[in-house]
Design a protein around this motif. Structure first.
Motif, PDB file in Angstrom:
ATOM      1  N   THR A 105       0.825  -1.218   0.000  1.00 39.44           N
ATOM      2  CA  THR A 105       0.000   0.000   0.000  1.00 39.44           C
ATOM      3  C   THR A 105       0.855   1.262   0.000  1.00 39.44           C
ATOM      4  OG1 THR A 105      -0.090   0.108   2.423  1.00 39.44           O
ATOM      5  CG2 THR A 105      -1.803  -1.198   1.301  1.00 39.44           C
ATOM      6  N   GLY A 106       2.168   1.085   0.150  1.00 40.78           N
ATOM      7  CA  GLY A 106       3.059   2.226   0.271  1.00 40.78           C
ATOM      8  C   GLY A 106       3.345   2.610   1.701  1.00 40.78           C
ATOM      9  N   ALA A 107       2.761   1.911   2.659  1.00 38.74           N
ATOM     10  CA  ALA A 107       3.042   2.173   4.075  1.00 38.74           C
ATOM     11  C   ALA A 107       4.476   1.762   4.409  1.00 38.74           C
ATOM     12  CB  ALA A 107       2.058   1.411   4.954  1.00 38.74           C
ATOM     13  N   VAL A 108       5.077   2.445   5.380  1.00 36.07           N
ATOM     14  CA  VAL A 108       6.431   2.129   5.820  1.00 36.07           C
ATOM     15  C   VAL A 108       6.360   1.476   7.192  1.00 36.07           C
ATOM     16  CG1 VAL A 108       8.702   3.060   6.410  1.00 36.07           C
ATOM     17  CG2 VAL A 108       7.388   4.066   4.520  1.00 36.07           C
ATOM     18  N   ILE A 109       6.935   0.290   7.319  1.00 34.74           N
ATOM     19  CA  ILE A 109       6.941  -0.405   8.599  1.00 34.74           C
ATOM     20  C   ILE A 109       8.372  -0.762   8.992  1.00 34.74           C
ATOM     21  CG2 ILE A 109       4.633  -1.365   8.213  1.00 34.74           C
ATOM     22  CD1 ILE A 109       5.998  -4.091   7.708  1.00 34.74           C
ATOM     23  N   HIS A 110       8.560  -0.975  10.283  1.00 34.30           N
ATOM     24  CA  HIS A 110       9.870  -1.368  10.811  1.00 34.30           C
ATOM     25  C   HIS A 110       9.709  -2.699  11.542  1.00 34.30           C
ATOM     26  CE1 HIS A 110      11.355   2.670   9.904  1.00 34.30           C
ATOM     27  NE2 HIS A 110      10.212   3.113  10.406  1.00 34.30           N
ATOM     28  N   THR A 111      10.586  -3.640  11.250  1.00 33.45           N
ATOM     29  CA  THR A 111      10.529  -4.949  11.909  1.00 33.45           C
ATOM     30  C   THR A 111      11.830  -5.192  12.666  1.00 33.45           C
ATOM     31  OG1 THR A 111      11.588  -6.303  10.185  1.00 33.45           O
ATOM     32  CG2 THR A 111       9.254  -5.744   9.880  1.00 33.45           C
ATOM     33  N   GLY A 112      11.740  -6.009  13.710  1.00 34.67           N
ATOM     34  CA  GLY A 112      12.930  -6.363  14.468  1.00 34.67           C
ATOM     35  C   GLY A 112      13.545  -5.158  15.151  1.00 34.67           C
ATOM     36  N   GLY A 113      14.844  -5.240  15.400  1.00 37.54           N
ATOM     37  CA  GLY A 113      15.550  -4.163  16.081  1.00 37.54           C
ATOM     38  C   GLY A 113      16.977  -4.570  16.342  1.00 37.54           C
ATOM     39  N   ARG A 114      17.650  -3.849  17.227  1.00 37.71           N
ATOM     40  CA  ARG A 114      19.063  -4.129  17.474  1.00 37.71           C
ATOM     41  C   ARG A 114      19.282  -5.145  18.593  1.00 37.71           C
ATOM     42  NH1 ARG A 114      21.749   0.855  19.000  1.00 37.71           N
ATOM     43  NH2 ARG A 114      23.613  -0.465  18.936  1.00 37.71           N
ATOM     44  N   ALA A 115      18.236  -5.481  19.325  1.00 37.15           N
ATOM     45  CA  ALA A 115      18.383  -6.512  20.366  1.00 37.15           C
ATOM     46  C   ALA A 115      18.663  -7.857  19.702  1.00 37.15           C
ATOM     47  CB  ALA A 115      17.111  -6.597  21.196  1.00 37.15           C
ATOM     48  N   ARG A 116      19.496  -8.673  20.347  1.00 33.67           N
ATOM     49  CA  ARG A 116      19.881  -9.946  19.753  1.00 33.67           C
ATOM     50  C   ARG A 116      18.812 -11.021  19.896  1.00 33.67           C
ATOM     51  NH1 ARG A 116      25.012 -10.243  17.397  1.00 33.67           N
ATOM     52  NH2 ARG A 116      25.507  -8.059  16.969  1.00 33.67           N
ATOM     53  N   LYS A 117      17.785 -10.776  20.707  1.00 33.49           N
ATOM     54  CA  LYS A 117      16.672 -11.718  20.760  1.00 33.49           C
ATOM     55  C   LYS A 117      15.429 -10.979  21.219  1.00 33.49           C
ATOM     56  CE  LYS A 117      17.632 -13.476  25.427  1.00 33.49           C
ATOM     57  NZ  LYS A 117      17.875 -14.700  26.225  1.00 33.49           N
ATOM     58  N   SER A 118      14.280 -11.541  20.856  1.00 25.34           N
ATOM     59  CA  SER A 118      13.004 -10.942  21.226  1.00 25.34           C
ATOM     60  C   SER A 118      11.924 -12.009  21.169  1.00 25.34           C
ATOM     61  CB  SER A 118      12.649  -9.805  20.265  1.00 25.34           C
ATOM     62  OG  SER A 118      11.313  -9.358  20.484  1.00 25.34           O
ATOM     63  N   SER A 119      10.946 -11.908  22.058  1.00 25.57           N
ATOM     64  CA  SER A 119       9.786 -12.801  22.043  1.00 25.57           C
ATOM     65  C   SER A 119       8.508 -12.026  21.752  1.00 25.57           C
ATOM     66  CB  SER A 119       9.652 -13.521  23.397  1.00 25.57           C
ATOM     67  OG  SER A 119      10.777 -14.316  23.657  1.00 25.57           O
ATOM     68  N   ALA A 120       8.647 -10.849  21.151  1.00 23.76           N
ATOM     69  CA  ALA A 120       7.519  -9.942  20.970  1.00 23.76           C
ATOM     70  C   ALA A 120       6.818 -10.160  19.626  1.00 23.76           C
ATOM     71  CB  ALA A 120       7.988  -8.492  21.089  1.00 23.76           C
ATOM     72  N   GLY A 121       5.837 -11.026  19.622  1.00 25.85           N
ATOM     73  CA  GLY A 121       4.990 -11.172  18.446  1.00 25.85           C
ATOM     74  C   GLY A 121       5.599 -11.969  17.314  1.00 25.85           C
ATOM     75  N   TYR A 122       4.944 -11.897  16.142  1.00 24.30           N
ATOM     76  CA  TYR A 122       5.390 -12.631  14.960  1.00 24.30           C
ATOM     77  C   TYR A 122       6.754 -12.112  14.494  1.00 24.30           C
ATOM     78  CZ  TYR A 122       0.442 -13.971  14.653  1.00 24.30           C
ATOM     79  OH  TYR A 122      -0.815 -14.443  14.917  1.00 24.30           O
ATOM     80  N   ASP A 123       7.550 -13.009  13.961  1.00 27.53           N
ATOM     81  CA  ASP A 123       8.878 -12.634  13.471  1.00 27.53           C
ATOM     82  C   ASP A 123       8.746 -12.133  12.033  1.00 27.53           C
ATOM     83  OD1 ASP A 123      11.502 -12.309  12.791  1.00 27.53           O
ATOM     84  OD2 ASP A 123      12.155 -14.284  13.500  1.00 27.53           O
ATOM     85  N   LEU A 124       8.321 -10.881  11.888  1.00 22.16           N
ATOM     86  CA  LEU A 124       8.106 -10.319  10.554  1.00 22.16           C
ATOM     87  C   LEU A 124       9.411 -10.138   9.790  1.00 22.16           C
ATOM     88  CD1 LEU A 124       5.367  -7.630  11.276  1.00 22.16           C
ATOM     89  CD2 LEU A 124       5.070  -9.970  10.431  1.00 22.16           C
ATOM     90  N   THR A 125      10.502  -9.957  10.516  1.00 20.08           N
ATOM     91  CA  THR A 125      11.784  -9.807   9.831  1.00 20.08           C
ATOM     92  C   THR A 125      12.075 -11.033   8.978  1.00 20.08           C
ATOM     93  OG1 THR A 125      12.653  -8.419  11.612  1.00 20.08           O
ATOM     94  CG2 THR A 125      14.260  -9.444  10.147  1.00 20.08           C
ATOM     95  N   ARG A 126      11.937 -12.225   9.567  1.00 16.66           N
ATOM     96  CA  ARG A 126      12.216 -13.458   8.816  1.00 16.66           C
ATOM     97  C   ARG A 126      11.196 -13.683   7.701  1.00 16.66           C
ATOM     98  NH1 ARG A 126      15.463 -12.130  11.336  1.00 16.66           N
ATOM     99  NH2 ARG A 126      16.971 -13.102  12.701  1.00 16.66           N
ATOM    100  N   LEU A 127      10.003 -13.125   7.859  1.00 16.66           N
ATOM    101  CA  LEU A 127       9.001 -13.258   6.805  1.00 16.66           C
ATOM    102  C   LEU A 127       9.451 -12.526   5.542  1.00 16.66           C
ATOM    103  CD1 LEU A 127       6.150 -14.184   5.913  1.00 16.66           C
ATOM    104  CD2 LEU A 127       5.280 -12.018   6.827  1.00 16.66           C
ATOM    105  N   PHE A 128      10.028 -11.331   5.717  1.00 16.15           N
ATOM    106  CA  PHE A 128      10.446 -10.554   4.555  1.00 16.15           C
ATOM    107  C   PHE A 128      11.795 -11.010   4.004  1.00 16.15           C
ATOM    108  CE2 PHE A 128       7.381  -7.521   6.444  1.00 16.15           C
ATOM    109  CZ  PHE A 128       6.587  -7.299   5.327  1.00 16.15           C
ATOM    110  N   VAL A 129      12.661 -11.554   4.863  1.00 15.00           N
ATOM    111  CA  VAL A 129      13.944 -12.073   4.382  1.00 15.00           C
ATOM    112  C   VAL A 129      13.662 -13.299   3.507  1.00 15.00           C
ATOM    113  CG1 VAL A 129      16.140 -13.119   5.010  1.00 15.00           C
ATOM    114  CG2 VAL A 129      15.243 -11.216   6.365  1.00 15.00           C
TER     115      VAL A 129
END
Length: 471
Positions: free
Chosen positions: A184-208
């Motif tokens: 849609t042209g929206a800008v989203i941010h996934t993941g972050g600089r922390a080396r691990k997280s349990s917060a929700g779906y792993d969208l980073t790996r979805l796009f990789v």
């Protein structure tokens, strides 16, 4: 599914495409091109799939511009294809329905380097060599090395791998977070600089690894590594492919921390000798590299030498001088181009598969028999530390029978890898060329992938005609 069927045209709305292109021209001026040469260069592919050019190419310079372009395309349901360096091998950047190609090469800023945390943030157009040149004085490096000087955005999109994967992993292991422009042209941010997280779906790996079909990656946060104190590299030849593969299996099972371990079959060695002016024995050959302390790499090289001897290998010749290692690994990186010296004028049909390491020797041996029985000339190289190998079949495009045999061989190779518990692609990705094997590999799980695509890109404007075969 034939090559022609894989590249079947997608419905085009000529009026919508023309309106979007003219609107973009008014905004981006000289950074939009509709010249035939530029369009064909952005639809080109380094394999045998036919070039399918977009209608226009826009050179974006920021995430905001990518968002603007996608919004305009989305409003009229015009296809949009992201482009990095164009080094992919399975028709990833072809435009079967035309549309707009967004070239990200001018988005080449290294945004931040956090040496203490071993991470950095880059724009999608930064290349891996550019990044490592910038990192040189920091004592850090980025290890993913697919051979070509690909962009980080492209490497993320295809889940790239390469020669260092056996020790440092692939792009799925290296990416910490992303900035993504959605359909849609929206800008989203996934993941972050922390080396691990349990917060929700792993969208980073979805796009990789999504190959630009779910969103366009514009910024990437990456994991970095400290430059090793010492590096040793060398080569060793073996009496057979099986002996070389068995030495690899023993090396991995012994826990030897090898950084790179590459297999070249005798034909590939011959090509490298011709192209890179080497004098290696034309036998199955392993190239290796070890990273660590001065004493550590010496001990690792000596240990491997003992393993090689056990499997009939030649003396392991290793060196710590940078110039000697560079010459060896440059020859390995040039293996693709070197292969064409064996048959000038031929077209290269490049493919890769990956199997569990315990099945590697059998899979390579069956592949070589298949090539011999079908009178096909092909070289084999492999990132064998993780069971991944590549075949480059050299084909006369004017010989319809040979083309047919080569296409049938590729089909059998992919099926064989899947039957051995592996995958139809270890690192090339799917694009157009591998779509026909997705059903065999994934079965009903393919419907889940289609559901994800439908949810994120219901109008199918993002890199259409890739990854997912029609149900």
């Amino acid at each position: 599914m034939s090559l022609a069927e894989m590249q079947a045209p997608i419905h085009r709305d000529e009026a919508a495409i023309a309106a979007v292109v003219e609107g973009l021209r008014a905004t981006y001026g000289d950074r939009l091109s509709t010249s035939q040469a530029v369009r064909e260069q952005h639809g080109h592919t380094t394999t045998w799939l036919k070039t399918q050019a977009p209608d226009a190419v826009v050179f974006a310079q920021s995430t905001e511009e990518v968002s603007d372009i996608v919004k305009r395309c989305a409003a009229r349901k015009v296809p949009v294809i992201a482009f990095g360096a164009g080094s992919s091998l399975e028709g990833h950047v072809n435009a079967p329905g035309g549309g707009v190609c967004i070239d990200l090469s001018q988005m080449n800023a290294i945004l931040e380097v956090n040496a203490e945390d071993l991470d950095c943030k880059v724009q999608a157009g930064v290349t891996r060599k550019q990044l490592n040149t910038d990192l040189r004085d920091s004592g850090l490096f980025f290890p993913i090395d697919p051979g070509a000087d690909a962009t980080i955005g492209g490497m993320t999109a295809t889940r790239a791998s390469g020669t260092n994967a056996v020790r440092y992993g692939t792009m799925k292991d290296a990416v910490l977070g992303l900035t993504v422009v959605t359909a849609t042209g929206a800008v989203i941010h996934t993941g972050g600089r922390a080396r691990k997280s349990s917060a929700g779906y792993d969208l980073t790996r979805l796009f990789v690894g999504s190959e630009g079909t779910l969103g366009i990656v514009t910024e990437i946060t990456l994991k970095l590594f400290g430059q090793p104190e010492a590096i040793s590299g060398g080569m060793c030849s073996f009496p057979s492919i099986k002996a070389a593969c068995d030495a690899v299996i023993m090396t991995i099972q012994c826990g030897l921390p090898v950084a790179r371990i590459e297999l070249l079959d005798p034909l590939q060695v011959r090509a490298c000798n011709i192209y890179s002016k080497l004098t290696l024995p034309e036998e199955p050959t392993l190239f290796l590299e070890f990273h660590g302390s001065e004493s550590g790499v010496r001990e690792q090289a000596e240990t491997f030498g003992g393993i090689a001897e056990e499997f009939g290998g030649s003396e392991f010749r290793w060196a710590t001088k940078a110039e000697d290692r560079t010459a060896l690994w440059q020859a390995r990186h040039d293996a693709y181009w070197a292969s064409f010296t064996l048959r000038p004028g031929a077209k290269g049909v490049a493919t890769d598969v990956c199997v569990p390491i315990s099945r590697l020797a059998d899979c390579v041996a069956e592949t070589q028999r298949d090539l011999d029985e079908n009178k096909l000339l092909a070289t084999i190289v492999g990132h064998v530390g993780d069971g991944n190998f590549h075949v480059l079949v050299l084909v006369d495009e004017e010989d319809a029978g040979e083309v047919e045999r080569a296409e049938a061989f590729v089909g059998r190779l992919n099926g064989r890898a899947i039957d051995f518990g592996g995958t139809c692609t270890g690192e090339h990705g799917i694009g157009q060329g591998k779509m026909k094997y997705m059903v065999k590999e994934h079965g009903p799980a393919l419907d889940v992938m289609r559901a994800v695509k439908q949810a994120l890109d219901p109008d199918r404007i993002l890199n259409p005609g890739k990854i997912l075969p029609e149900a």
